[in-house]
Scaffold this active site. Structure first.
Site, short mmCIF file in Angstrom:
data_model
loop_
_atom_site.label_atom_id
_atom_site.label_comp_id
_atom_site.label_asym_id
_atom_site.label_seq_id
_atom_site.Cartn_x
_atom_site.Cartn_y
_atom_site.Cartn_z
N SER A 22 0.84 -1.19 0.00
CA SER A 22 0.00 0.00 0.00
C SER A 22 0.89 1.25 0.00
O SER A 22 1.70 1.42 -0.90
CB SER A 22 -0.96 -0.04 1.19
OG SER A 22 -1.95 0.93 1.09
N GLU A 69 -9.04 -6.16 -3.84
CA GLU A 69 -8.53 -5.00 -3.11
C GLU A 69 -9.62 -4.12 -2.51
O GLU A 69 -9.62 -3.80 -1.33
CB GLU A 69 -7.65 -4.14 -4.03
CG GLU A 69 -6.37 -4.79 -4.48
CD GLU A 69 -5.22 -4.64 -3.50
OE1 GLU A 69 -5.41 -3.99 -2.46
OE2 GLU A 69 -4.14 -5.18 -3.78
N HIS A 126 -7.67 -5.74 0.21
CA HIS A 126 -6.49 -4.93 0.50
C HIS A 126 -6.05 -5.16 1.94
O HIS A 126 -6.87 -5.26 2.84
CB HIS A 126 -6.85 -3.46 0.29
CG HIS A 126 -5.70 -2.51 0.37
ND1 HIS A 126 -4.83 -2.33 -0.68
CD2 HIS A 126 -5.28 -1.68 1.36
CE1 HIS A 126 -3.93 -1.42 -0.34
NE2 HIS A 126 -4.18 -1.02 0.90
#
Length: 576
Positions: free
Chosen positions: A256, A382, A486
């Site tokens: 990320s 995600e 995610h």
């Protein structure tokens, strides 16, 4: 179609109101499909990072173990041996960036005599407290502080054995996070795979990225937060052999926001000699904001503080808490849009012309990183993460709801085409599953662009992956399984699956998830060791090429997929 990155940018810095931020992300998540800057997507995911980072730690032994010592250029440090490894926690790699050093490049730490204890996690960078930080957290870390330039080392032994070094950049979109977060604890990686794990704290937000160099004289730095990471890498290169690591075999990696930082490192000339391979995970920053945008952001910040450029020296005296208030209120009030080519980006890495001289991948790969192998990939689902902390309406949408949600970004024939493309590609998907597939796919699209740029360089290989494990845990209040959202990769690649399961994202203790963690952690450690991700009980992972686009499908049973979701990839190519 116009980009909507500025809309998402209004959320990125709103770390004091995580639930409100995530709700806003869900409303804006379709903006990903309209070409938004990937850094905005990265930052939003971790507005609720406190919950993510507090989940899934290694089992920590009770009581103090044997103390081990190691030498650094600045003095000796004492770590603690427990859980079968040695932990050196809170080792200074630069001087505290306080007073006149605020907004400046980091300076070397002062030397000390005797032996310094390095047995407790250091202060995270200054940010809103919570989660694992400070008196309101769970006690793993002290409160955030400007005095934050420290790193943690997990090593099998401080014995000069020259093991592979895995230098991890924590996530948080340049705004929040810590190199001490529970889910990314390096204990299991170090013990299971005989590697050395290093993680740094570094300046974030305004304190890390307010750029004053074009508004004032003196030595105000650009990208001072990235310079901190560079200083931590340099410290690692110079000292890690005394901690059992190999200074000639250092991997940088991150997820990320940490993936965005890793991409920036890949583009920094001064980092060339400090690392040897990289992994960019759940992030695909093709471009960064510009120096002009960073200067415009600084002017706006001064206005909000009631200052002019002649008052810049006063910034050294303003309490950090006041700066954080401005940082957060500016995002909350929507006056700090984030994105490229938006002229007023948020606080984060930018192309300043020297430290970061170019965009990471939009115009190819930096020539000075040509010889460095690369891994790149995403989680399969995600954007599911962005809706986990709000009323679960989106998980129940029907076909009409799918069209309604997508129409926030796509209209007319284009809307029809994207729905038709994904229906054909995923014929058994529900409308909600299609929604998350469509909003996730641009992240994968840009990861492919990174890989294609690396392939075109015709030098070191690039290895592509998707985390595809289908976590059956359902979103509370629904029957929707979360899949691989995610941040679900963090605990897996660190082999941290056994403790602190208070966050439902990590509650799955099935054999399938544990097997996925074994595969992923072993592959990442294998890449650190040899520059090629290898592990037992996993198929050989070929480098990515434009001919077959081989991609590792990370699951309880891993496999190599040729050109996954080809029709979806071609849709984005034809749309460009």
């Amino acid at each position: 179609m116009t980009t909507s990155t500025s809309m998402v940018g209004k959320i990125v810095e709103n770390v004091t109101h995580p639930l409100r931020a995530v709700r806003a992300v869900r409303r804006r998540s379709l903006m990903v499909g309209s070409g938004m800057n990937r850094r905005a997507m990265i930052g939003t995911s971790l507005s609720v990072v406190a919950a993510v980072m507090s989940a899934g730690s290694p089992a920590l032994a009770q009581g103090a173990g044997r103390m081990d010592e190691a030498a650094t250029r600045y003095g000796r440090v004492r770590g603690k041996r427990e859980d079968g490894i040695v932990k050196f926690l809170g080792v200074p790699y630069a001087a505290p960036p306080l007073g006149e050093l605020r907004f400046k490049a980091p300076k070397p730490p002062r030397s000390w005599s005797g032996v310094r204890d390095a047995v407790s996690f250091p202060n995270p960078a200054f940010q809103a407290a919570g989660g694992e930080m400070g008196p309101t957290g769970n006690g793993r870390m002290p409160a955030p502080s400007e005095d934050c330039l420290y790193l943690n080392i997990w090593t099998p032994a401080a014995d000069c054995e020259r093991r592979p070094v895995m230098f991890y950049n924590h996530g948080g979109g340049y705004m929040i996070g810590s190199g001490s977060a529970t889910g990314q604890d390096g204990t299991h990686l170090a013990r299971l795979y005989d590697v050395v794990v290093v993680e740094s704290n570094h300046r974030l937000g305004m304190l890390g990225y307010l750029f004053l160099g074009d508004l004032a004289g003196g030595d105000y730095a650009a990208n001072q937060g990235m310079l901190d990471i560079l200083a931590a890498l340099r410290w690692t290169r110079e000292n890690i052999e005394n901690f059992g690591g190999d200074p000639d075999n250092i991997m940088v990696w991150g997820e990320s926001g940490g993936g965005a930082k890793t991409a920036a490192i890949y583009t920094m000339p001064d980092a060339v000699s400090l690392f040897h391979k990289a992994s960019i995970e759940s992030a695909a920053p093709l471009r960064l904001p510009t120096r002009e945008g960073a200067t415009a952001r600084a002017r706006r910040t001064l206005e909000l503080l009631g200052l002019t450029t002649s008052d810049i020296p006063q910034l050294h005296e303003i309490p950090a808490g006041r700066l954080l208030e401005i940082q957060q209120s500016e995002a909350a009030n929507g006056v700090a849009p984030w994105g490229d080519p938006d002229p007023l980006p948020g606080f984060g890495a930018f192309v300043d012309g020297a430290i970061i001289p170019r965009h990471p991948f939009a115009e190819g790969v930096a020539s000075f990183s040509a010889g460095k192998p690369l891994m790149c990939g995403t989680c399969r689902d995600e954007t599911v993460f962005f809706s986990l902390f709000e009323p679960p309406d989106i998980f129940r949408i029907d076909e009409a709801g799918l069209r309604r949600e997508l129409s926030r970004t796509y209209q007319g024939a284009e809307l029809d085409q994207i729905i038709r493309t994904f229906h054909t590609s995923r014929p058994d998907a529900t409308p909600a599953q299609l929604y998350f597939a469509i909003t996730t796919s641009p992240i994968w699209r840009d990861a492919i662009k990174i890989a294609e740029a690396k392939v075109a360089q015709r030098a070191a290989p690039v290895f592509m992956y998707q985390l595809a494990y289908k976590n059956p845990t359902v979103v509370p209040g629904t029957d929707f399984p979360i899949g691989s959202p995610h941040a679900s990769d963090i605990n897996l690649k660190f082999a941290n699956t056994d403790k602190n399961l208070d966050f439902f994202l990590y509650a799955d203790q099935s054999p399938g998830r544990l097997a996925t963690a074994r595969h992923m952690s072993a592959l990442w450690a294998g890449f650190a060791r040899k520059g090629r991700p290898t592990a037992t009980d996993v198929p050989r992972w070929p480098a990515y090429t434009l001919k077959d686009r081989a991609t590792m499908w990370l699951d309880a049973e891993c496999e190599i997929i040729t050109d996954p979701d080809k029709d979806e990839r071609l849709f984005w190519e034809n749309r460009a």
